[in-house]
Write an enzyme that holds these catalytic residues in place. Sequence first.
Site, mmCIF file in Angstrom:
data_model
loop_
_atom_site.group_PDB
_atom_site.id
_atom_site.type_symbol
_atom_site.label_atom_id
_atom_site.label_comp_id
_atom_site.label_asym_id
_atom_site.label_seq_id
_atom_site.Cartn_x
_atom_site.Cartn_y
_atom_site.Cartn_z
ATOM 1 N N TYR A 2 26.319 -9.987 7.961
ATOM 2 C CA TYR A 2 27.755 -10.272 7.862
ATOM 3 C C TYR A 2 27.945 -11.508 7.010
ATOM 4 O O TYR A 2 27.279 -12.506 7.237
ATOM 5 C CB TYR A 2 28.375 -10.508 9.247
ATOM 6 C CG TYR A 2 29.409 -9.454 9.559
ATOM 7 C CD1 TYR A 2 30.590 -9.400 8.804
ATOM 8 C CD2 TYR A 2 29.206 -8.504 10.545
ATOM 9 C CE1 TYR A 2 31.529 -8.409 9.031
ATOM 10 C CE2 TYR A 2 30.140 -7.510 10.780
ATOM 11 C CZ TYR A 2 31.301 -7.463 10.028
ATOM 12 O OH TYR A 2 32.226 -6.468 10.247
ATOM 13 N N GLU A 40 31.412 -12.585 5.618
ATOM 14 C CA GLU A 40 32.824 -12.785 5.243
ATOM 15 C C GLU A 40 32.983 -14.111 4.527
ATOM 16 O O GLU A 40 32.409 -15.121 4.939
ATOM 17 C CB GLU A 40 33.698 -12.775 6.505
ATOM 18 C CG GLU A 40 33.925 -11.386 7.040
ATOM 19 C CD GLU A 40 34.807 -11.386 8.283
ATOM 20 O OE1 GLU A 40 35.146 -12.476 8.796
ATOM 21 O OE2 GLU A 40 35.152 -10.285 8.749
ATOM 22 N N THR A 66 35.409 1.009 -10.717
ATOM 23 C CA THR A 66 34.382 1.442 -9.786
ATOM 24 C C THR A 66 33.036 1.131 -10.446
ATOM 25 O O THR A 66 32.962 0.939 -11.659
ATOM 26 C CB THR A 66 34.442 2.963 -9.545
ATOM 27 O OG1 THR A 66 34.369 3.617 -10.813
ATOM 28 C CG2 THR A 66 35.724 3.375 -8.849
ATOM 29 N N LYS A 86 30.604 5.329 -11.572
ATOM 30 C CA LYS A 86 30.863 6.420 -12.517
ATOM 31 C C LYS A 86 29.966 6.207 -13.747
ATOM 32 O O LYS A 86 28.756 6.195 -13.593
ATOM 33 C CB LYS A 86 32.360 6.510 -12.798
ATOM 34 C CG LYS A 86 33.129 6.844 -11.500
ATOM 35 C CD LYS A 86 34.622 6.998 -11.679
ATOM 36 C CE LYS A 86 35.293 7.232 -10.329
ATOM 37 N NZ LYS A 86 36.772 7.248 -10.429
ATOM 38 N N ARG A 119 28.099 3.270 -5.088
ATOM 39 C CA ARG A 119 29.538 3.455 -4.838
ATOM 40 C C ARG A 119 30.124 2.102 -4.488
ATOM 41 O O ARG A 119 29.635 1.399 -3.605
ATOM 42 C CB ARG A 119 29.764 4.425 -3.672
ATOM 43 C CG ARG A 119 29.027 5.736 -3.799
ATOM 44 C CD ARG A 119 29.662 6.840 -2.981
ATOM 45 N NE ARG A 119 30.804 7.357 -3.699
ATOM 46 C CZ ARG A 119 30.696 8.159 -4.768
ATOM 47 N NH1 ARG A 119 29.537 8.548 -5.224
ATOM 48 N NH2 ARG A 119 31.787 8.565 -5.387
#
Length: 411
Positions: A51, A53, A223, A226, A232
């Site tokens: 984690y 953040e 993104t 692609k 992703r």
Amino acid sequence: MKNLSDVDSAIFNLINKEAMRQEDGIELIASENYVSKAVMEAMGSCLTNKYSEGYIGKRYYGGNEVIDEVELLAVERCKKLFGCEHVNVQPLSGSPANAAVYFATIKPGDKVLGLQLDHGGHLSHGHPVNFSGMLYNFTQYQVEKETGRINMEKVREIAMREKPKMILAGFSAYSRNLDWKKFKEIADEVGAITFADIAHIAGLIAGKAIDSPIPYFDIVSTTTHKTLRGPRGAIIMCKEAFAKAIDKSVFPGMQGGPHDHSTAAKAVTFEEALHPEFQTYAKNVIENARAMAAELMASGFKIISDGTDNHLMVVDVTSKGISGKEAEQVLDLVGISSSRSTIPFDPRKPMDPSGVRLGTAAITTRGFDIQDTKAVAKAIAQAIENPKDEAKLKSIRESILELCRKRPLYK
Ligand SMILES: *Cc1c(COP(=O)(O)O)cnc(C)c1O
């Protein structure tokens, strides 16, 4: 995947089944690609346990000294690759990245000018069923009926009339280059923020095969999965003046903890794209797309705008007495994946439109050259022209398999 096969044979078997499908089929879905094993290894790493953040040096959890280094590498490499002033590498995917851009820059109800969905735009560019269309007042430009191209004089007329707060340039199904400079001039005339969504073409821009909006635009999202050929996910690049607002909007505005395994994989992707081979790749993607378009047109297909400058094309298949959905289905039968697509001013319905969208990013990664690509185009034409001829489809399927075996995906 020894552990996976011990713990969960069902998922293990399905992954193997999908690997075989990918190995034995030809991928022409314009938004797809094949990542390197290096990218996959980063995705499958222990970074998924963390984690973090916050941002580099300013985390809300302890133990982030390594993650900080990972994120810093992703940021530095991205800046070098695209020449942007600032980048946020945390967005989880393209649509949430676009949401973060809107939240950072405009208010609900504000007017945005973007490309109409059935003319090549994306759902997150103001479609009524999407959050973007629900929250913001989108007004849309189209392509010209005769040419299939965006007419910048029309864009200017609409911008002058509508006075949008933001002008959005970007697409999911448009095969021509955008005039970034002209978009910026129009935006300056009406005092609008410029936002480019390069989700489809980021790899071609990174590979220096087509022009970049980065010198002109305030904000550029993309993104990473692609043409850029990464995991992703997404990134948002911007001018320094927007850096604070964008970062605040991604976290804590939109997201919680970043996906650090994806951040690492993005860093690997940028490293790969900084190598000269990636420029060759980008150039080859376009050459293959041009060869495919030429071959299909020679077989009597209508391609929207009569060709392509990038990796994709939208083919109107109705002249062959077949719909987009039927074309997608018959291509699936012979082992070619494509996606049905509306064509501009489509007389048919979105669920069964007139076109299919084809792209060459994935097959080029796989090593397909112009000869291979022409063979694929011939197979497409034959399948679409003989959708009911089982023997014919079977023999096309065999020729596709042969091509796949000649160009194995993950050797
Ligand atoms: C693919 C795409 C997106 C959305 O990406 P997701 O990761 O599927 O949310 C956004 N904008 C454009 C132009 C795209 O083509």
